[in-house]
Each structure stands twice: as structure tokens, then as C-alpha cells.
Design an enzyme around this catalytic site. Structure first.
Site, PDB file in Angstrom:
ATOM      1  N   HIS A 218     -67.590  53.392 -62.090  1.00 38.69           N
ATOM      2  CA  HIS A 218     -66.298  53.659 -62.726  1.00 38.69           C
ATOM      3  C   HIS A 218     -65.088  53.455 -61.828  1.00 38.69           C
ATOM      4  CE1 HIS A 218     -66.714  57.418 -60.513  1.00 38.69           C
ATOM      5  NE2 HIS A 218     -65.440  57.659 -60.742  1.00 38.69           N
TER       6      HIS A 218
HETATM    7  N1  UDP Z   1     -71.726  63.217 -64.068  1.00 43.62           N
HETATM    8  C1  UDP Z   1     -72.179  63.748 -65.260  1.00 43.62           C
HETATM    9  N2  UDP Z   1     -72.478  62.882 -66.281  1.00 43.62           N
HETATM   10  C2  UDP Z   1     -72.358  61.540 -66.172  1.00 43.62           C
HETATM   11  C3  UDP Z   1     -71.897  61.001 -64.935  1.00 43.62           C
HETATM   12  C4  UDP Z   1     -71.572  61.863 -63.913  1.00 43.62           C
HETATM   13  O1  UDP Z   1     -72.326  64.966 -65.383  1.00 43.62           O
HETATM   14  O2  UDP Z   1     -72.659  60.827 -67.145  1.00 43.62           O
HETATM   15  C5  UDP Z   1     -71.404  64.127 -62.958  1.00 43.62           C
HETATM   16  C6  UDP Z   1     -72.172  63.864 -61.692  1.00 43.62           C
HETATM   17  O3  UDP Z   1     -73.451  64.466 -61.731  1.00 43.62           O
HETATM   18  C7  UDP Z   1     -71.266  64.469 -60.650  1.00 43.62           C
HETATM   19  C8  UDP Z   1     -69.884  64.149 -61.201  1.00 43.62           C
HETATM   20  O4  UDP Z   1     -70.058  63.922 -62.591  1.00 43.62           O
HETATM   21  O5  UDP Z   1     -71.438  65.859 -60.579  1.00 43.62           O
HETATM   22  C9  UDP Z   1     -69.300  62.963 -60.524  1.00 43.62           C
HETATM   23  O6  UDP Z   1     -68.169  62.568 -61.193  1.00 43.62           O
HETATM   24  P1  UDP Z   1     -67.605  61.077 -61.182  1.00 43.62           P
HETATM   25  O7  UDP Z   1     -68.668  60.146 -60.796  1.00 43.62           O
HETATM   26  O8  UDP Z   1     -66.933  60.873 -62.498  1.00 43.62           O
HETATM   27  O9  UDP Z   1     -66.433  61.132 -60.106  1.00 43.62           O
HETATM   28  P2  UDP Z   1     -66.374  61.057 -58.521  1.00 43.62           P
HETATM   29  O10 UDP Z   1     -67.382  61.997 -57.961  1.00 43.62           O
HETATM   30  O11 UDP Z   1     -66.595  59.637 -58.129  1.00 43.62           O
HETATM   31  O12 UDP Z   1     -64.981  61.483 -58.188  1.00 43.62           O
END
Ligand code: UDP
Length: 371
Positions: A218
Site C-alpha cells: 500500500h
Molecule cells: N492489518 C490488518 N488487516 C489487513 C492488513 C493489515 O489488520 O488486511 C494490520 C496489520 O496486522 C498491522 C497493521 O494493520 O497490525 C499494519 O497497518 P498498515 O500496513 O496499513 O500500515 P503501516 O504499518 O505500514 O503503517
């Protein structure tokens, strides 16, 4: 005391679950010296499966205010959030504004509060990719500079701040506080891990333990650059010829592929809607490998001891690489494939650079002492 918590995006809901729980525990144990948390949802993530489901599943109180600001460019989004949060700070008069991570909501919350001279506490301070082309790097760097309390998740984050000359003076003859409290996401993982392992099965996805790879994608650097996206998805399609690839697709990636008529780039992948937190943990635990550009998922892969391949050119979570569980390969087809073919599963590590699982408790303690 009153804390105004600013949330807007999926990972922030997850991180705040640990802190909100610590606040409730504190209030149960200290009748009369209560902390009141007022939650502001900026609206950045608004789909039920990107927002509501996390409040319900992780037992977070529904937001007290929802600004409903979404689907705008960076400038308009951050500007409107700044305006909305400023009004709420003036209304609510909090003792502290608590912001998480590196999104536009983080920066808007920190800017609004610091201009009104309300102390800002930043959870996940000090993380750096050293790549200012990332909107997240801009948001987190600026937020750190104007926060009074910098809650670092790792020693590396503390070291980053020290190298940049932190701590800096703040209004009122104060100086910034830097605290390595550990990672709130680790708190959340520990709280739910056993329950997930006990109560959720993989049957509903039709996949078998350690016989599939899990992928998420993403980051703007991958989704906004159509060549990078093409390369990554073509590598995933190649992997799917050998192993099933489960792909909970982020709305940004889905919309982009639909808009450009590139949906066939997903052929062969098991594409599903974004999944709720607990189900996501189950999918992570059962995967033979995780391919991701997410920050949080790189760490969760380590928490669950699943090898990770990071689809970025750098990572803020260098410990996962140093400990041998994470290969950072960028958007290079051959590197993705070769990383997949030599998945690293070091002997079970006992090292935990992300704290003791009590980050949220420490955050509450320090906010009460320092504010
Ligand atoms: N996550 C979730 N469902 C999904 C994808 C991600 O619950 O379909 C959770 C994942 O387990 C983690 C968090 O969302 O706890 C990560 O968020 P994301 O990847 O959107 O953002 P980033 O961590 O890159 O800021």
C-alpha cells in the site's frame, strides 16, 4: 488529566488499542486520579473494514469526534485536519495531545497542538527511513521536532534522534524527553496472540498452515509508481505458480488498479478485502512467508517468527534485518524471487528489541509525570 488522542489510519487504531487499555487499567486502579481520553478520528481511513472493525474488535471506545476528512490530496487533507483539530483542542482543553506514527493525521495533530502550546506526545518517535521522498518520513520528522515527549519503540530510534541533535528546547523553558518504551504493537500482539492461535482457524480461507505466502502492498512509493507496482505484482504472480499467495488488498491499491484497468495484474493471487486485525494475525502466523511494504507487518512477521520479504528500498525496522528474519529487496523482480527461494528462518530468536510488552503502561506513566 485529559489526553486528546488523534487517530486516522488503520495502524493507529491498532497502536492506540494498547494505550486506551492501559488508560482504562490506570483508571480502575486509581479512582479519583483518573485520565480522561478523548478520541479524535480524522476520517483518513473510513471504510468499515479499515476503521470500524478495529474499534469493535480491539475494544477501543468509539471516537468522541470524527472530522470525516478523507480522499483529498496531502495539502488539503493535512490543512483541513489542522483546522478541525485546532478547534477541538480549543474546545476540549487537553493537558496533552497524543499522536501515533507518521500519517497526515499525526502531523496535523502535532502542529495544531504545538501552535496552541499544548504538549505533544509522539508514539513511534525517532523512526527514520532516511528517505524524504516518503510522505511518512516528512510527517514523522516534523512531528518529532515539535513534540515534548518522544516515545521511541527501539534503541535504534533513540540513536537516530541523538544523531540529529535531539533533545531540543520546547516552549516554557522545557526540553524534550526521549524515552525508549518499546513498541505498542508488540503489546497488542502479546495481548491477542494466544487467543488468535486458539480460536481462529485457516479453514475459512481454504489455505493450509505454512502452505501459502501472505502479501500486503500500500505504500505510495509502490502504488503511485506504476512500474514498481507492475514489477512487484509480476513477481507475486510468479510466486503464486509455486505457492498460493493470499493478498488482502488495500483500498488504495485496489482503486489504482481498477482505475488504470490493470486488475488482471492480480491474476493467480488470492485477493481478499482488508481483513480484521485478529484474522490478519492468524493469516500471518500461518504463512510460510510474508511479502510486504507495511511497517507494522514487518515487525509482526518477526513477532510470529515468519520470514519476511520487504518490498521497499529501506526499512525503519532494521532490527528485523539484523536478526535475520527480514530481507529488504525493493521492487526488483529477480531479488523478490531469489529472496523467496532462500527464505531465512534463523533458529528461534529470543532477542526482543521491541520492549517487554508494557510500552503502553510506560507511555501513560511518563505522560502523567512529564506533562
Ligand atoms: N492489518 C490488518 N488487516 C489487513 C492488513 C493489515 O489488520 O488486511 C494490520 C496489520 O496486522 C498491522 C497493521 O494493520 O497490525 C499494519 O497497518 P498498515 O500496513 O496499513 O500500515 P503501516 O504499518 O505500514 O503503517
Amino acid at each position: 488529566m485529559k489526553i486528546l488522542t488523534i487517530l486516522g489510519a488503520r495502524p493507529q487504531f491498532i497502536k492506540s488499542a494498547a494505550v486506551s487499555r492501559a488508560i482504562r487499567r490506570h483508571n480502575e486502579a486509581h479512582m479519583g486520579r483518573e485520565i480522561r481520553e478523548v478520541i479524535v478520528h480524522t476520517g483518513q481511513h473510513f471504510d468499515a473494514n479499515m476503521s470500524d472493525v478495529f474499534f469493535e474488535q480491539l475494544d477501543i471506545c468509539p471516537p468522541n469526534h470524527n472530522l470525516g476528512i478523507a480522499n483529498l490530496g496531502h495539502g488539503a487533507m493535512t490543512g483541513r485536519m489542522l483546522e478541525g483539530i485546532e478547534v477541538l483542542i480549543q474546545q476540549e482543553k487537553p493537558d496533552c495531545v497524543l499522536v501515533y506514527g507518521d500519517t497526515n493525521s499525526t502531523l496535523a495533530g502535532a502542529l495544531a497542538a504545538s501552535k496552541l502550546q499544548v504538549p505533544v506526545a509522539h508514539v513511534e518517535a525517532g523512526l527514520r527511513s532516511h528517505n524524504l521522498a516518503m510522505p511518512e518520513e516528512i510527517n514523522r520528522t516534523l512531528t518529532d521536532r515539535i513534540s515534548l515527549i518522544l516515545f521511541c519503540p527501539t534503541q535504534a530510534a533513540v540513536d537516530n534522534l541523538r544523531l540529529e541533535g535531539y533533545p531540543f528546547p520546547q516552549p516554557g523553558n522545557r526540553t524534550q524527553h526521549i524515552q525508549n518504551v518499546g513498541d505498542v504493537m508488540y503489546d497488542v500482539t502479546l495481548f491477542y496472540r494466544d487467543r488468535v492461535a486458539r480460536s481462529l482457524s485457516l479453514d475459512s480461507w481454504g489455505v493450509r498452515d505454512k502452505e501459502y505466502a501472505l502479501c500486503t502492498l500500500h505504500r505510495a512509493e509502490n502504488t503511485d509508481d506504476i512500474r514498481r507496482l507492475d514489477t512487484i505484482l509480476s513477481a507475486l504472480r510468479d510466486i503464486s505458480l509455486e505457492t498460493q499467495v493470499v493478498f488482502p488488498i488495500h483500498p488504495r491499491t485496489r482503486n489504482l488498479l481498477a482505475r488504470q484497468n490493470y486488475y488482471h495484474w492480480l491474476d493467480g493471487l488470492m485477493v481478499v478485502d482488508p481483513v480484521p486485525y485478529l484474522e490478519m494475525q492468524r493469516l500471518e502466523m500461518g504463512a510460510c512467508a510474508i511479502l510486504t511494504d507495511s511497517g507494522g507487518i514487518q515487525k509482526e512477521a518477526y513477532f510470529h517468527q515468519v520470514p519476511c520479504i520487504t518490498l521497499r528500498d529501506e526499512t525503519e525496522w532494521e532490527e528485523t534485518v539484523l536478526l535475520g528474519w527480514n530481507q529488504v529487496v525493493g521492487a526488483n523482480h529477480d531479488l523478490i524471487l531469489s529472496a523467496y527461494h532462500k527464505l531465512q528462518t534463523p533458529s528461534r530468536g529470543t532477542e526482543m528489541p521491541y520492549g517487554e510488552g508494557d510500552a503502553a503502561i510506560q507511555i501513560i506513566k511518563f505522560i502523567r509525570e512529564i506533562r
